[in-house]
Design a protein around this motif. Structure first.
Motif, PDB file in Angstrom:
ATOM      1  N   PHE A   1      10.475   8.715   1.271  1.00  0.00           N
ATOM      2  CA  PHE A   1      11.601   9.425   0.653  1.00  0.00           C
ATOM      3  C   PHE A   1      11.507   9.442  -0.863  1.00  0.00           C
ATOM      4  CE2 PHE A   1      13.457   8.347   4.813  1.00  0.00           C
ATOM      5  CZ  PHE A   1      13.958   9.587   5.177  1.00  0.00           C
ATOM      6  N   HIS A   2      10.789   8.523  -1.447  1.00  0.00           N
ATOM      7  CA  HIS A   2      10.641   8.455  -2.905  1.00  0.00           C
ATOM      8  C   HIS A   2       9.156   8.330  -3.247  1.00  0.00           C
ATOM      9  CE1 HIS A   2      14.997   7.756  -3.049  1.00  0.00           C
ATOM     10  NE2 HIS A   2      14.806   6.802  -2.115  1.00  0.00           N
ATOM     11  N   PRO A   3       8.370   9.377  -3.085  1.00  0.00           N
ATOM     12  CA  PRO A   3       6.904   9.258  -3.268  1.00  0.00           C
ATOM     13  C   PRO A   3       6.485   8.977  -4.703  1.00  0.00           C
ATOM     14  CG  PRO A   3       7.542  11.545  -2.949  1.00  0.00           C
ATOM     15  CD  PRO A   3       8.779  10.736  -2.693  1.00  0.00           C
ATOM     16  N   HIS A   4       7.327   9.313  -5.684  1.00  0.00           N
ATOM     17  CA  HIS A   4       6.959   9.108  -7.087  1.00  0.00           C
ATOM     18  C   HIS A   4       7.570   7.831  -7.665  1.00  0.00           C
ATOM     19  CE1 HIS A   4       5.172  13.082  -7.147  1.00  0.00           C
ATOM     20  NE2 HIS A   4       6.302  13.608  -6.706  1.00  0.00           N
ATOM     21  N   ASP A   5       8.201   7.028  -6.811  1.00  0.00           N
ATOM     22  CA  ASP A   5       8.820   5.798  -7.277  1.00  0.00           C
ATOM     23  C   ASP A   5       7.908   4.606  -6.976  1.00  0.00           C
ATOM     24  OD1 ASP A   5      10.844   7.439  -7.918  1.00  0.00           O
ATOM     25  OD2 ASP A   5      12.263   6.698  -6.413  1.00  0.00           O
TER      26      ASP A   5
ATOM     27  N   GLY B   1       1.656   2.083  -4.383  1.00  0.00           N
ATOM     28  CA  GLY B   1       2.951   2.140  -5.030  1.00  0.00           C
ATOM     29  C   GLY B   1       3.797   0.899  -4.863  1.00  0.00           C
ATOM     30  N   VAL B   2       3.208  -0.221  -4.522  1.00  0.00           N
ATOM     31  CA  VAL B   2       3.946  -1.463  -4.286  1.00  0.00           C
ATOM     32  C   VAL B   2       3.413  -2.546  -5.219  1.00  0.00           C
ATOM     33  CG1 VAL B   2       4.549  -3.251  -2.610  1.00  0.00           C
ATOM     34  CG2 VAL B   2       4.416  -0.855  -1.888  1.00  0.00           C
ATOM     35  N   MET B   3       4.332  -3.238  -5.892  1.00  0.00           N
ATOM     36  CA  MET B   3       3.998  -4.403  -6.703  1.00  0.00           C
ATOM     37  C   MET B   3       4.576  -5.646  -6.042  1.00  0.00           C
ATOM     38  SD  MET B   3       4.534  -3.150 -10.652  1.00  0.00           S
ATOM     39  CE  MET B   3       6.294  -2.910 -10.425  1.00  0.00           C
TER      40      MET B   3
END
Length: 589
Positions: free
Chosen positions: A517-521, A557-559
């Motif tokens: 739902f938030h591909p750029h986040d 996209g995960v820290m």
């Protein structure tokens, strides 16, 4: 003296003189070539020279040859120790097990030694061993000059020499004596270059080298002389120094010579052991090995590699079971090293002649070109001679070179691939800033580590933040929900999974749904990490850290942020409060 076989009585004194003359010429040419290297490229090591002027494969080949040369010197030193012990105690089946055991035992002090500390006792062992050998042989020369050596002692010495095991390889007295006389030149190449020092101090001075190697030639000359005078057999594994001492001074001379040989072998083996970690660090600095090995605190990884080399050396002693075999392999390996270095210097000279317009620089390059061309041809001739006389040992040298060479090549190739993959490209989309950062705090229970992780997450001012609990046990889940509400924590609590469900699956799927739902986040996961000061309880504390950290690091996209919480268990008073709370929760259910 330590590596030459006893000259056969079929060799005349003139032929022995010729062999010694060839060794002296080889030593002189080698020390002159090293002196010219010191003038032309004083700050470069041999593998750096090959890498710059030929290519990466040449630098890898020389680096592998250096590692192998030090390992062979270790095996030769252990072989001298073994020969000394056998000469005193007598031969037996245990002698075949002594070299592997000695290699393993000598590796132990290296693991606890500080590489920066000078090894004075090894230096004194070397002085005592070499000086004692010179005094012993010179005294024997005086006794022989005054006719104090009788035939009974000579026959006893020849009998002891014949008791040594015979050589199974082909034997060429004249060629083998000539190759043995070239061994000091091979040792000169190893000792002429320091490791783990500043580039300004990399080369050893010519005068310093001569102070160490001139006594060695004196020992070789005396050994060859006595080997011919005493008619010692040539096809034997034992070094000629033992029967020479027996012929001159009897059993007491045998004991003294054996002890001196053991001193020299022990000093050489331990010094090579000490040089290996230094060499590994130098290779790591030059990116031929992982760069983390170059750190000053990476002591254990470097010593682990030394242990692996020692293990391989113990297996190598099974088929290289004589000093002659080890010396021939060492001569072959260092011949390959200097052949490649000579080719690199020739390429360097041609490059200077092609590009430079300075007369002095061009003159020096022209002179160096011919010097190293001749020196390279001499090394190629030595390699061809060893391959013709002892093809099995030449093949063994190549196989032994392949082991470190393949490892260095594989690391270099992998490093090149990673560097290419991480290089900056023209994809502008990858450089866009993320729109928002969402935070998830993964907890197991409502306790102090969880509250600290929530506090850290709130301090980062995220776009959104929620705590996540994996519903594995319904009793624990209900207790955590009640404690979370009672503590009035201003962060929502999300329950994932079903009772008795999977641990990692629901959380990974939750993150993937957010990313969909938030591909750029960006999603940042905070995980409490409990650290303990005790030693027995670490086994239990370690299990408080979730096992899905590795899987989260692979998600795009995960820290992942681990929030440490240190506890001191020294003052714990163990009670049953946890079990009582757990029991009340279970009754409520």
């Amino acid at each position: 003296m330590l590596i030459l076989r006893s000259a056969s009585h079929a060799i005349t004194s003139a032929e022995v003189s010729l062999a010694f003359s060839l060794g002296l010429i080889g030593f002189s040419v080698t020390i002159y070539a090293l002196h010219m290297l010191h003038i032309a490229v004083p700050r470069r090591s041999l593998h750096q020279i090959a890498h710059i002027y030929i290519g990466g494969w040449a630098g890898i080949l020389i680096a592998a040859a250096k590692i192998l040369a030090y390992a062979i010197v270790i095996m030769m030193g252990v072989d001298l120790v073994t020969i000394g012990i056998v000469a005193i105690v007598g031969p037996g089946s245990w002698a075949s097990w002594l070299p592997p055991m000695a290699i393993a035992i000598l590796a132990i002090p290296t693991l606890y030694a500080r590489l920066e500390t000078p090894i004075l006792w090894v230096r004194w062992l070397t002085y005592i061993g070499v000086g004692g050998l010179i005094v012993l042989l010179f005294a024997g020369l005086l006794r022989e000059a005054f006719g104090h050596i009788d035939y009974v002692a000579i026959n006893e010495a020849r009998r002891e020499a014949f008791e040594s095991a015979p050589l199974v390889s082909r034997y060429f007295p004249r060629i083998d004596s000539s190759l043995g006389a070239l061994f000091p030149a091979a040792l000169l190449v190893i000792t002429a270059e320091r490791v783990m020092v500043s580039p300004e101090n990399r080369r050893v001075g010519t005068r310093r080298l001569l102070r160490f190697f001139v006594p060695g030639f004196f020992l070789i000359a005396l050994t060859l002389y006595f080997a011919v005078v005493l008619y010692l057999p040539g096809r034997r594994l034992s070094v000629p120094a033992i029967p020479i001492a027996t012929a001159i001074f009897g059993y007491s001379g045998t004991v003294v010579m054996a002890v001196l040989l053991a001193f020299v072998g022990l000093a050489g083996a331990y010094t090579s052991y000490r040089q290996l970690p230094r060499l590994i660090r130098d290779l790591a600095i030059d990116t031929l090995l992982p760069r983390r090995l170059a750190a000053s605190d990476a002591v254990r990884p470097r010593k682990t590699i030394v242990l692996i080399i020692a293990l391989l050396a113990t297996f190598t002693t099974a088929f290289l079971d004589s000093t002659k075999a080890l010396a021939s392999v060492c001569l072959f390996v260092i011949g390959v090293m200097m052949l490649v270095t000579s080719a690199a210097m020739v390429y360097r000279s041609r490059s200077i002649l092609h590009d430079s317009t300075h007369a002095a620089e061009r003159s020096q390059a022209y002179f160096l070109q011919w010097i190293f061309l001749v020196y390279g041809l001499l090394n190629a001739g030595v390699l061809a001679l060893i391959s013709w006389v002892h093809p099995a040992w030449s093949l063994a040298s190549v196989l032994l070179l392949i082991v470190p060479g393949v490892f260095l090549w594989a690391h270099r190739r992998g490093q090149s691939k990673v560097s290419h993959a991480l290089a900056i490209d023209d994809d502008v989309a990858r450089r866009q800033l993320p729109t928002r950062v969402h935070g998830l705090v993964l907890i197991e229970r409502c306790d102090q580590p969880a509250l600290k992780a929530v506090a850290w997450a709130r301090a980062t001012r995220l776009s959104s933040l929620s705590a996540v609990l994996l519903d594995i046990d319904p009793v624990v889940t209900r207790l955590v929900r009640e404690q979370w509400s009672a503590a009035r924590i201003p962060v929502s609590l999300t329950i994932l999974g079903t009772p008795r469900g999977a641990v990692r699956g629901p959380f990974i799927e939750h993150i993937r749904a957010l990313r969909k739902f938030h591909p750029h986040d960006v999603i940042e996961v905070f995980i409490p990490r409990v650290l303990s000061t005790g030693w027995w309880d670490r086994f239990y504390v370690r299990h408080l850290t979730p096992k899905l950290i590795t899987e989260l690091k692979l998600e795009p996209g995960v820290m992942v942020t681990e929030v440490p919480y240190l506890i001191d268990v020294s003052g714990w008073n163990v009670d049953d409060s946890y079990e009582e709370n757990y029991g009340r929760g279970e009754k409520d259910v």
